[in-house]
Design an enzyme around this catalytic site. Structure first.
Site, PDB file in Angstrom:
ATOM      1  CG  HIS A   1      53.602  39.147  43.689  1.00 24.28           C
ATOM      2  ND1 HIS A   1      54.245  38.260  42.859  1.00 24.28           N
ATOM      3  CD2 HIS A   1      52.505  38.484  44.162  1.00 24.28           C
ATOM      4  CE1 HIS A   1      53.567  37.120  42.837  1.00 24.28           C
ATOM      5  NE2 HIS A   1      52.512  37.233  43.615  1.00 24.28           N
TER       6      HIS A   1
ATOM      7  CG  ASP B   1      52.603  44.021  39.779  1.00 24.51           C
ATOM      8  OD1 ASP B   1      51.445  43.809  39.366  1.00 24.51           O
ATOM      9  OD2 ASP B   1      53.209  43.232  40.530  1.00 24.51           O
TER      10      ASP B   1
ATOM     11  CD  GLN C   1      46.216  41.704  44.042  1.00 24.32           C
ATOM     12  OE1 GLN C   1      45.021  41.933  44.231  1.00 24.32           O
ATOM     13  NE2 GLN C   1      46.700  40.467  43.949  1.00 24.32           N
TER      14      GLN C   1
ATOM     15  CE  LYS D   1      47.008  38.130  40.798  1.00 25.10           C
ATOM     16  NZ  LYS D   1      46.829  37.197  41.926  1.00 25.10           N
TER      17      LYS D   1
ATOM     18  CB  CYS E   1      54.102  35.768  46.096  1.00 31.36           C
ATOM     19  SG  CYS E   1      53.676  34.092  45.708  1.00 31.36           S
TER      20      CYS E   1
END
Ligand SMILES: Cc1ncc(COP(=O)(O)O)c(C=O)c1O
Length: 425
Positions: free
Chosen positions: A143, A220, A223, A246, A384
């Site tokens: 991303h 990261d 997700q 999220k 993104c």
């Protein structure tokens, strides 16, 4: 427990936990007020969970409770409301630390979300540790939030950004990764789950390899957090970044987990109240962890709401949720593969929550608009993640992204709606 150890999507054994049955799903969905509405005269089908998740009543109630009863600034207050706000604020930090299996609550730094967490590491750890010629490894599926902060850092320090390639199926090229590590990069920054493709990366293995090559590792987790309970010590990473919104919590709040040794050595980045021990015009000294990185009045309601989301998740059967989501994704994949005109983008062996696709020659945005008119919310565009779209030579995809509250009937409705889209376009 991290899903890598438990999920069928990782090809390993799952303990005996049944997926959700219809009455459990109905009871679950009733806890999410936004799911109870119609849009364009059709019952809402919300398949935009990778962009943001819906909030259970428990989170909404916690925000209301805070603003109606406890609203006050945190720390150093000399009154009851300040005590209650501070207690809720710090209890949320403890709950999140436990949830992630962090070594200590001070290793959880509140930020606005994944983007700010990564920028924090780039601007503090990065600026103090990197110099000209040092290498940073990211993957081709990142991303923009895990690309641009490193590009800014490279501009400032003369460090070099190197890219781990991704195969046509959407998997990291582990051979090239191993080769890139022989150049002894200073940092490896990789996504746990790709928001554009759904690929689950083997972050524990990647971290072990990076550490053996002397690199620091940032994951990261934006997700991954919505799908299973992440264990940062099991992964072994140095930093883990994620967003509250999220993972069924409020917007505007997220966190950075970091290893204590690194956080303590890092200089502060934002200056102001709360992050100091003592200020004088001659010399200012800084507060201890985690406050050194939390200048100014924080997003108190957001923290309390995120704490409520963690508490709510702790009370759920996460293994059943994982099984249900895996089943939804497999069901959607099978229907997509049978659908003439659909090209799936991202066919990794291990995936979570994302069906990214193209429909004939149609522009993704047209498909998205026609789905919306049928009550189905998806996201379209580059998500993104422009570099991976460039690799596939496409401007973007249609992305349906799933959460545990979605149903197989909703997946059926998506494909019925896509048949209508085909006849319309
Ligand atoms: C993989 C990934 N990283 C980072 C981000 C940025 O998250 P936020 O906008 O909440 O900071 C996102 C958001 O979609 C994402 O999917």
């Amino acid at each position: 427990m991290a899903r890598v150890d438990t999920s069928t999507s990782m090809g390993t054994n799952l303990s005996a936990s049944a997926p959700l049955d219809e009455s459990e799903l109905n009871a679950l969905r009733e806890q999410f007020p936004t799911l109870q509405q119609s849009v364009h005269g059709k019952p809402l089908i919300y398949f935009d969970n990778a962009a943001t998740t819906q909030k259970p009543r428990a989170v909404i109630d916690a925000l209301q409770q805070y603003y109606c009863n406890d609203n006050s600034n945190v720390h150093r207050g000399a009154h009851l409301l300040a005590d209650r706000a501070t207690q809720g604020f710090e209890e949320a930090r403890i709950a999140l630390a436990k949830y992630l299996n962090a070594e200590a609550a001070e290793q959880i730094i509140w930020t606005r979300g994944t983007t700010e967490s990564i920028n924090l590491v780039a601007q503090t750890w990065g600026r103090s540790q990197l110099s000209k010629g040092d290498e940073i490894l990211v993957s081709a599926m990142e991303h923009h939030a895990n690309i641009v902060p490193w590009q800014l850092l490279c501009e400032a320090t003369g460090a070099l950004l190197k890219v781990i390639p991704v195969s046509g199926d959407g998997e990291l090229d582990l051979e090239v990764y191993a080769n890139l590590l022989t150049r002894r990069p200073k940092l490896v920054a990789i996504t746990h789950v790709s928001n554009a493709l759904g690929t689950i990366n083997p972050v524990k293995q990647l971290t072990e390899q990076a550490h053996a090559a002397g690199a620091t590792v940032l994951i990261d987790g934006a997700q991954a957090m919505p799908h299973w309970q992440v264990d940062v010590q099991d992964i072994g990473c140095d930093f883990y970044a994620f967003s509250g919104h999220k993972m069924f919590g409020p917007t505007g709040i997220g966190a950075l987990y970091g290893k204590r040794r690194l956080l303590e050595a890092m200089p502060p980045w934002h200056g102001g109240g709360e992050m100091i021990a003592r200020v004088s015009f001659e010399k200012t000294t800084y507060n201890e962890l985690p406050y050194k990185f939390e200048a100014g009045t924080p997003h108190i309601a957001g923290v309390i709401g995120l704490g409520a989301a963690v508490q709510w998740l702790n009370a759920q059967n996460r293994e059943a949720f994982c099984r249900h989501e895996d089943s939804l994704l497999a069901y959607a994949h099978a229907q997509a593969d049978d659908f003439k005109g659909i090209t799936r983008i991202g066919r990794a062996r291990h995936k979570a929550g994302v069906l990214s696709f193209l429909l004939n020659q149609s522009h993704p945005q047209d498909v998205g608009t026609l789905l919306d008119q049928q009550g189905i919310a998806v996201r379209t565009g580059h998500h993104c993640a422009m570099p991976i779209m460039d690799q596939y030579r496409i401007p973007g995809t249609v992305r349906a992204s799933f959460a545990f509250y979605n149903t197989h009937q909703e997946v059926d409705a998506l494909f019925r709606a896509l048949h209508k889209v085909v006849s319309f376009l």
